[in-house]
Design a protein around this motif. Structure first.
Motif, mmCIF file in Angstrom:
data_model
loop_
_atom_site.group_PDB
_atom_site.id
_atom_site.type_symbol
_atom_site.label_atom_id
_atom_site.label_comp_id
_atom_site.label_asym_id
_atom_site.label_seq_id
_atom_site.Cartn_x
_atom_site.Cartn_y
_atom_site.Cartn_z
ATOM 1 N N LYS A 1 18.024 25.834 -36.611
ATOM 2 C CA LYS A 1 16.638 26.321 -36.591
ATOM 3 C C LYS A 1 16.599 27.833 -36.405
ATOM 4 C CE LYS A 1 12.171 25.603 -34.294
ATOM 5 N NZ LYS A 1 11.449 24.841 -33.235
ATOM 6 N N GLU A 2 17.434 28.347 -35.505
ATOM 7 C CA GLU A 2 17.442 29.780 -35.231
ATOM 8 C C GLU A 2 17.914 30.586 -36.435
ATOM 9 O OE1 GLU A 2 19.460 32.960 -32.091
ATOM 10 O OE2 GLU A 2 19.421 30.830 -31.634
ATOM 11 N N LEU A 3 18.909 30.070 -37.156
ATOM 12 C CA LEU A 3 19.483 30.797 -38.294
ATOM 13 C C LEU A 3 18.829 30.444 -39.627
ATOM 14 C CD1 LEU A 3 23.287 30.658 -37.371
ATOM 15 C CD2 LEU A 3 21.671 32.521 -36.979
ATOM 16 N N GLY A 4 17.937 29.479 -39.614
ATOM 17 C CA GLY A 4 17.228 29.125 -40.835
ATOM 18 C C GLY A 4 18.088 28.427 -41.867
ATOM 19 N N VAL A 5 18.991 27.559 -41.389
ATOM 20 C CA VAL A 5 19.857 26.810 -42.300
ATOM 21 C C VAL A 5 19.784 25.331 -41.927
ATOM 22 C CG1 VAL A 5 21.428 28.749 -42.662
ATOM 23 C CG2 VAL A 5 21.868 27.126 -40.798
ATOM 24 N N SER A 6 20.404 24.495 -42.737
ATOM 25 C CA SER A 6 20.451 23.069 -42.416
ATOM 26 C C SER A 6 21.541 22.821 -41.375
ATOM 27 C CB SER A 6 20.737 22.248 -43.673
ATOM 28 O OG SER A 6 22.072 22.455 -44.105
ATOM 29 N N ARG A 7 21.595 21.613 -40.848
ATOM 30 C CA ARG A 7 22.589 21.302 -39.824
ATOM 31 C C ARG A 7 23.998 21.138 -40.399
ATOM 32 N NH1 ARG A 7 19.509 16.551 -36.668
ATOM 33 N NH2 ARG A 7 18.570 16.347 -38.738
ATOM 34 N N THR A 8 24.093 20.898 -41.702
ATOM 35 C CA THR A 8 25.413 20.667 -42.309
ATOM 36 C C THR A 8 26.339 21.881 -42.177
ATOM 37 O OG1 THR A 8 24.524 19.047 -43.866
ATOM 38 C CG2 THR A 8 26.642 20.070 -44.427
ATOM 39 N N THR B 1 28.072 32.279 -42.959
ATOM 40 C CA THR B 1 27.046 33.018 -42.229
ATOM 41 C C THR B 1 26.935 32.514 -40.791
ATOM 42 O OG1 THR B 1 25.761 33.446 -44.223
ATOM 43 C CG2 THR B 1 24.586 33.586 -42.133
ATOM 44 N N VAL B 2 26.870 31.192 -40.643
ATOM 45 C CA VAL B 2 26.787 30.591 -39.312
ATOM 46 C C VAL B 2 28.045 30.895 -38.512
ATOM 47 C CG1 VAL B 2 26.595 28.429 -38.026
ATOM 48 C CG2 VAL B 2 25.273 28.752 -40.117
ATOM 49 N N LEU B 3 29.183 30.729 -39.148
ATOM 50 C CA LEU B 3 30.469 30.949 -38.492
ATOM 51 C C LEU B 3 30.565 32.369 -37.948
ATOM 52 C CD1 LEU B 3 33.298 29.829 -37.866
ATOM 53 C CD2 LEU B 3 34.005 30.581 -40.150
ATOM 54 N N THR B 4 30.229 33.350 -38.784
ATOM 55 C CA THR B 4 30.296 34.750 -38.372
ATOM 56 C C THR B 4 29.343 35.034 -37.221
ATOM 57 O OG1 THR B 4 30.875 35.411 -40.630
ATOM 58 C CG2 THR B 4 30.047 37.132 -39.165
ATOM 59 N N SER B 5 28.128 34.522 -37.317
ATOM 60 C CA SER B 5 27.110 34.787 -36.296
ATOM 61 C C SER B 5 27.486 34.188 -34.949
ATOM 62 C CB SER B 5 25.753 34.227 -36.736
ATOM 63 O OG SER B 5 25.324 34.823 -37.935
ATOM 64 N N VAL B 6 27.863 32.913 -34.944
ATOM 65 C CA VAL B 6 28.179 32.235 -33.688
ATOM 66 C C VAL B 6 29.471 32.765 -33.091
ATOM 67 C CG1 VAL B 6 28.643 29.999 -32.601
ATOM 68 C CG2 VAL B 6 26.945 30.170 -34.426
ATOM 69 N N THR C 1 28.359 27.125 -22.303
ATOM 70 C CA THR C 1 27.094 26.944 -23.018
ATOM 71 C C THR C 1 27.216 25.843 -24.076
ATOM 72 O OG1 THR C 1 26.517 29.270 -22.729
ATOM 73 C CG2 THR C 1 25.326 28.059 -24.432
ATOM 74 N N ARG C 2 26.287 24.894 -24.065
ATOM 75 C CA ARG C 2 26.288 23.851 -25.090
ATOM 76 C C ARG C 2 25.764 24.425 -26.403
ATOM 77 N NH1 ARG C 2 23.575 18.355 -23.827
ATOM 78 N NH2 ARG C 2 24.579 17.988 -25.847
ATOM 79 N N LEU C 3 26.388 24.018 -27.486
ATOM 80 C CA LEU C 3 26.017 24.502 -28.815
ATOM 81 C C LEU C 3 25.433 23.337 -29.615
ATOM 82 C CD1 LEU C 3 29.227 26.634 -29.472
ATOM 83 C CD2 LEU C 3 26.972 27.486 -28.796
ATOM 84 N N ALA C 4 24.131 23.235 -29.621
ATOM 85 C CA ALA C 4 23.456 22.158 -30.335
ATOM 86 C C ALA C 4 23.245 22.549 -31.786
ATOM 87 C CB ALA C 4 22.115 21.844 -29.667
ATOM 88 N N ALA C 5 23.743 21.736 -32.696
ATOM 89 C CA ALA C 5 23.651 22.039 -34.125
ATOM 90 C C ALA C 5 22.207 22.226 -34.560
ATOM 91 C CB ALA C 5 24.317 20.923 -34.937
ATOM 92 N N GLU C 6 21.307 21.394 -34.067
ATOM 93 C CA GLU C 6 19.911 21.471 -34.476
ATOM 94 C C GLU C 6 19.270 22.800 -34.057
ATOM 95 O OE1 GLU C 6 15.763 18.851 -34.207
ATOM 96 O OE2 GLU C 6 17.640 18.079 -33.355
#
Length: 252
Positions: free
Chosen positions: A51-58, A24-29, A42-47
């Motif tokens: 938070k934006e996608l509603g998932v954990s940082r892992t 999900t994260v991969l597709t979105s980003v 653009t810097r991509l901060a995991a945190e």
């Protein structure tokens, strides 16, 4: 050719499929990057992404690692992840590398053999693409459907090659995953393309008709177990994308 046996160890996907959250994260980003909504540098901060996608940082970290391997993101120890500045030259070079890799994968897929189910899936993709082209209508939505079939077609050929090294190498060459016409949508290409090539036509464009015909020729070669023919056909097919981009970007 048409075997019912399970895939051998070259074709197994265990460990190669992303977890649902990572996917999900991969597709979105990835989509944000390739469409230019997140610009180069653009810097991509995991945190923040988590938070934006509603998932954990892992899963975010896992997705960023994949995007780095694909060449869309760079990583520096002190600065973390950032969107890479992709150039037109990067795109053209990546397509050429992918042409060589995919063509060899196509030949290997015949050497290793297609199962009945795999071959039937490939046929369905090709004939769905033909049905779209034959309708004679075109729009951004229809383009998206056709390109989804196009991605699935190429992915299946590579997967059936049972060659993990080629599969991983191709991932690095997919600098711009094809969601639609690269000449119109890719931020690294669009600035060099005249406006007339960036307008969505009302009928299937010539390059789509040609690409569809190529898919059918590749399928026929796979059906006939003609590895050399299939390999050469795939090479020519993928290189047409590079040649088209090189042509439209020089017509100023």
């Amino acid at each position: 050719m048409q075997k019912n046996n399970p895939r051998d160890h070259y074709g197994r996907d265990s460990g190669q499929r992303a977890e649902p959250a990572t996917l999900t994260v991969l597709t979105s980003v990835r989509e944000l990057i390739v469409t230019g909504r997140v610009p180069a540098g653009t810097r991509l901060a995991a945190e923040a992404i988590a938070k934006e996608l509603g998932v954990s940082r892992t899963p975010v970290r896992s997705a960023l690692a994949v995007l780095t391997a694909e060449g869309l993101v760079s990583y520096h120890i002190n600065r973390g992840y950032a969107v890479r500045d992709i150039t037109l030259r990067d795109i053209l070079d990546a397509i050429e590398a992918r042409a060589v890799l995919e063509s060899r994968a196509c030949g290997l897929s015949i050497d290793y053999g297609w199962t009945i189910g795999e071959l039937e899936s490939l046929r369905n993709m090709v004939w769905q693409g033909r049905a779209i082209v034959d309708r004679g209508e075109w729009s951004e939505e229809i383009e998206g459907v056709w390109y989804k079939l196009n991605r699935d077609f190429h992915s299946m050929v590579v997967r059936v090659s049972r060659n993990l090294a080629i599969r991983n190498a191709i991932r690095v060459c997919l600098i711009y995953p094809v969601f639609g016409d690269i000449a119109r949508l890719c931020p690294a290409v669009a600035p060099y393309v005249p406006q007339r090539y960036r307008i969505v036509p009302t009928a299937p464009p010539e390059h789509i008709c040609n690409s569809q015909a190529d898919h059918e020729a590749i399928l026929a070669a796979i059906d006939a177990e003609e590895a050399a023919v299939a390999e050469q056909s795939m090479l020519v097919h993928v290189m047409k994308s590079k040649n088209r981009l090189a042509t439209v970007t020089t017509r100023r």
